[in-house]
Design a protein around this motif. Structure first.
Motif, PDB file in Angstrom:
ATOM      1  N   GLY A  50       0.803  -1.226   0.000  1.00  0.00           N
ATOM      2  CA  GLY A  50       0.000   0.000   0.000  1.00  0.00           C
ATOM      3  C   GLY A  50       0.828   1.263   0.000  1.00  0.00           C
ATOM      4  O   GLY A  50       0.299   2.351  -0.162  1.00  0.00           O
ATOM      5  N   VAL A  51       2.143   1.142   0.199  1.00  0.00           N
ATOM      6  CA  VAL A  51       2.998   2.332   0.199  1.00  0.00           C
ATOM      7  C   VAL A  51       3.959   2.247  -0.987  1.00  0.00           C
ATOM      8  O   VAL A  51       4.689   1.263  -1.128  1.00  0.00           O
ATOM      9  N   ASP A  52       3.910   3.266  -1.848  1.00  0.00           N
ATOM     10  CA  ASP A  52       4.813   3.297  -3.006  1.00  0.00           C
ATOM     11  C   ASP A  52       6.249   3.374  -2.536  1.00  0.00           C
ATOM     12  O   ASP A  52       6.575   4.158  -1.651  1.00  0.00           O
ATOM     13  N   ALA A  53       7.101   2.563  -3.120  1.00  0.00           N
ATOM     14  CA  ALA A  53       8.513   2.580  -2.740  1.00  0.00           C
ATOM     15  C   ALA A  53       9.374   2.492  -3.988  1.00  0.00           C
ATOM     16  O   ALA A  53       9.001   1.851  -4.971  1.00  0.00           O
ATOM     17  N   VAL A  54      10.526   3.139  -3.945  1.00  0.00           N
ATOM     18  CA  VAL A  54      11.473   3.078  -5.054  1.00  0.00           C
ATOM     19  C   VAL A  54      11.945   1.632  -5.228  1.00  0.00           C
ATOM     20  O   VAL A  54      12.129   1.142  -6.329  1.00  0.00           O
ATOM     21  N   GLN A  55      12.160   0.950  -4.104  1.00  0.00           N
ATOM     22  CA  GLN A  55      12.621  -0.436  -4.129  1.00  0.00           C
ATOM     23  C   GLN A  55      11.711  -1.283  -3.239  1.00  0.00           C
ATOM     24  O   GLN A  55      11.944  -1.444  -2.048  1.00  0.00           O
ATOM     25  N   PRO A  56      10.647  -1.854  -3.840  1.00  0.00           N
ATOM     26  CA  PRO A  56       9.637  -2.583  -3.049  1.00  0.00           C
ATOM     27  C   PRO A  56      10.159  -3.827  -2.344  1.00  0.00           C
ATOM     28  O   PRO A  56       9.475  -4.359  -1.473  1.00  0.00           O
ATOM     29  N   GLU A  57      11.351  -4.296  -2.711  1.00  0.00           N
ATOM     30  CA  GLU A  57      11.856  -5.527  -2.086  1.00  0.00           C
ATOM     31  C   GLU A  57      12.703  -5.266  -0.838  1.00  0.00           C
ATOM     32  O   GLU A  57      13.367  -6.158  -0.347  1.00  0.00           O
ATOM     33  N   THR A  58      12.712  -4.047  -0.336  1.00  0.00           N
ATOM     34  CA  THR A  58      13.601  -3.716   0.774  1.00  0.00           C
ATOM     35  C   THR A  58      13.071  -4.228   2.112  1.00  0.00           C
ATOM     36  O   THR A  58      11.911  -3.993   2.461  1.00  0.00           O
ATOM     37  N   ASP A  59      13.903  -4.936   2.824  1.00  0.00           N
ATOM     38  CA  ASP A  59      13.576  -5.344   4.195  1.00  0.00           C
ATOM     39  C   ASP A  59      14.905  -5.623   4.899  1.00  0.00           C
ATOM     40  O   ASP A  59      15.451  -6.718   4.813  1.00  0.00           O
ATOM     41  N   LEU A  60      15.422  -4.591   5.541  1.00  0.00           N
ATOM     42  CA  LEU A  60      16.746  -4.739   6.153  1.00  0.00           C
ATOM     43  C   LEU A  60      16.812  -3.967   7.466  1.00  0.00           C
ATOM     44  O   LEU A  60      15.908  -3.193   7.794  1.00  0.00           O
ATOM     45  N   VAL A  61      17.853  -4.225   8.208  1.00  0.00           N
ATOM     46  CA  VAL A  61      18.047  -3.460   9.442  1.00  0.00           C
ATOM     47  C   VAL A  61      19.515  -3.036   9.517  1.00  0.00           C
ATOM     48  O   VAL A  61      20.420  -3.805   9.179  1.00  0.00           O
ATOM     49  N   ILE A  62      19.692  -1.766   9.880  1.00  0.00           N
ATOM     50  CA  ILE A  62      21.047  -1.243  10.029  1.00  0.00           C
ATOM     51  C   ILE A  62      21.374  -1.139  11.516  1.00  0.00           C
ATOM     52  O   ILE A  62      20.605  -0.558  12.285  1.00  0.00           O
ATOM     53  N   LEU A  63      22.491  -1.751  11.915  1.00  0.00           N
ATOM     54  CA  LEU A  63      22.967  -1.668  13.296  1.00  0.00           C
ATOM     55  C   LEU A  63      24.175  -0.737  13.278  1.00  0.00           C
ATOM     56  O   LEU A  63      25.251  -1.098  12.799  1.00  0.00           O
ATOM     57  N   ARG A  64      23.944   0.462  13.776  1.00  0.00           N
ATOM     58  CA  ARG A  64      24.935   1.529  13.656  1.00  0.00           C
ATOM     59  C   ARG A  64      25.649   1.756  14.977  1.00  0.00           C
ATOM     60  O   ARG A  64      24.998   1.913  16.016  1.00  0.00           O
ATOM     61  N   GLU A  65      26.970   1.806  14.918  1.00  0.00           N
ATOM     62  CA  GLU A  65      27.746   2.131  16.122  1.00  0.00           C
ATOM     63  C   GLU A  65      27.326   3.537  16.548  1.00  0.00           C
ATOM     64  O   GLU A  65      27.203   4.432  15.732  1.00  0.00           O
ATOM     65  N   ASN A  66      27.123   3.733  17.850  1.00  0.00           N
ATOM     66  CA  ASN A  66      26.411   4.938  18.282  1.00  0.00           C
ATOM     67  C   ASN A  66      27.234   5.882  19.160  1.00  0.00           C
ATOM     68  O   ASN A  66      26.688   6.848  19.699  1.00  0.00           O
ATOM     69  N   THR A  67      28.514   5.614  19.350  1.00  0.00           N
ATOM     70  CA  THR A  67      29.254   6.443  20.309  1.00  0.00           C
ATOM     71  C   THR A  67      30.515   7.078  19.754  1.00  0.00           C
ATOM     72  O   THR A  67      31.041   8.019  20.330  1.00  0.00           O
ATOM     73  N   GLU A  68      31.043   6.541  18.645  1.00  0.00           N
ATOM     74  CA  GLU A  68      32.351   7.066  18.235  1.00  0.00           C
ATOM     75  C   GLU A  68      32.439   7.355  16.744  1.00  0.00           C
ATOM     76  O   GLU A  68      31.542   7.960  16.174  1.00  0.00           O
TER      77      GLU A  68
END
Ligand code: ATP
Ligand code: MG
Length: 330
Positions: A100-118
């Motif tokens: 139901g939501v238009d997306a540039v890349q409809p196959e996207t399903d990912l998670v980013i784990l980003r270092e948060n302190t340095e």
């Protein structure tokens, strides 16, 4: 959630005052939570001379978790000390598409784990002369290991095959060298598969074929940039939640900012904040409630009502009500 959890609520500025109340309605419907309201941001800085009053820092430091909206110009003076206060070493940023939501890349399903302190966000900048300024990039083995441990736990408990680590150790040989070696070592010790990608090449691959990625582990700045790229792939900032996870506490906030261009109009998309609230519920151990909230958001994105950023005409409140209506009894 065995006993009543305490959650600090910090709407911040702009649409924070619209999307956070929307998410609170949803939380109220599914869980028994004691809310502690606190202020931070540009407006508070004008009134009280500081964007982060002592009471707010205290409330966030003491609560089991915090629901945060967004702040404006004072953003770095607010969210960075708050992340420190809860010892948040990783920023979790899921990005997926929805029917139901238009997306540039409809196959996207990912998670980013980003270092948060340095990384370059450790804030060690100097103006040496009229001509010369410098920035020190901090990378420690301990923070890299902590991130890698979290990534291994995440992969194991969410049924993923492994993760991809994004870096640039061909150029930043010492700092990203340490980062990648540490992540690789930890993953090997845990028996978790690791792929590697240079962060610039990853940006191209992400734009063209995001389905090739599942869990991405990366340094601070790379995570910031790659997650905004991912937001663009899935239909905009109004959909992306995030979690700053510490050893005992967490701060949950939409990826978007306070959107001064639409603030006060009551048309901000509350989905990112409601999905952040779902991550908060999960963090507190209320997995069932978190699942119900996600399902209700998904159904609302599929069948409406939708806010203008998603092509609809609905208000923030109407969307929040529709989500609450789709929740099972709690
Ligand atoms: P920051 O510096 O805090 O990251 P930003 O400059 O990236 O902020 P945002 O406040 O995130 O800017 O807004 C970027 C654009 O996205 C604006 O046009 C804004 O209206 C839109 N936007 C952001 N969040 C939402 C939302 N929840 N619903 C609808 N539109 C949004
Ligand atoms: Mg931004």
């Amino acid at each position: 959630m065995s006993e009543t959890a305490t959650v600090a609520v910090v709407p911040g500025d702009g649409i924070g005052h619209e999307v956070v109340p929307a998410a609170l309605e949803v939380l109220d419907a599914v869980a028994d939570i004691e809310f502690v309201h606190a202020e931070a941001g540009d407006a508070v800085a004008e009134q009280r001379g500081t964007p982060l009053p002592e009471g707010t820092l205290e409330a966030v430091s003491e609560a089991d978790a915090t629901l945060f909206g967004a702040t404006g110009e004072t953003s770095a003076d607010v969210i960075l000390p708050l992340r420190d206060a809860v010892d948040s070493f990783v920023n979790v940023r899921p990005a997926r598409t929805y029917p139901g939501v238009d997306a540039v890349q409809p196959e996207t399903d990912l998670v980013i784990l980003r270092e948060n302190t340095e990384g370059v966000y450790a804030g060690v900048e100097n103006r040496l002369t009229e001509d010369v300024s410098t920035l020190t990039r901090l990378v420690t083995q301990s923070a890299s290991r902590r991130l890698a441990e979290f990534a291994c736990d995440y992969v194991e408990s969410n049924g993923h095959d492994g993760f991809t680590v994004a870096h640039k150790n061909n150029v930043m040989r010492v700092t990203d060298g340490l980062f990648v070696d540490t992540v690789r070592e930890e993953a090997a010790a845990r028996g978790v598969d690791v792929d590697e990608a240079y962060m610039d090449a990853m940006a191209t691959h992400l734009a063209m074929d995001p389905a090739g990625y599942d869990v991405i582990v990366c340094p601070n700045l790379a995570g910031d940039v790659l997650s905004d790229l991912a937001a663009g792939l899935v239909g905009g900032l109004g959909l992306l939640p995030s979690a700053n996870i510490g050893s005992e506490r967490g701060i949950f906030e939409p990826v978007h900012g306070c959107a001064p261009d639409i603030a006060g109009e009551g048309i901000a998309n509350p989905s990112a904040t409601i999905l952040s609230a779902a991550m908060l519920l999960e963090f507190l151990g209320a997995d069932g409630a978190a699942r119900d909230v996600r399902a209700a958001v998904e159904a609302t994105l599929a069948d409406g009502p939708r806010t203008p950023d998603l092509g609809g005409t609905a208000t923030t409140d109407a969307v929040a009500e529709a989500v609450v209506d789709r929740l099972p009894e709690h």
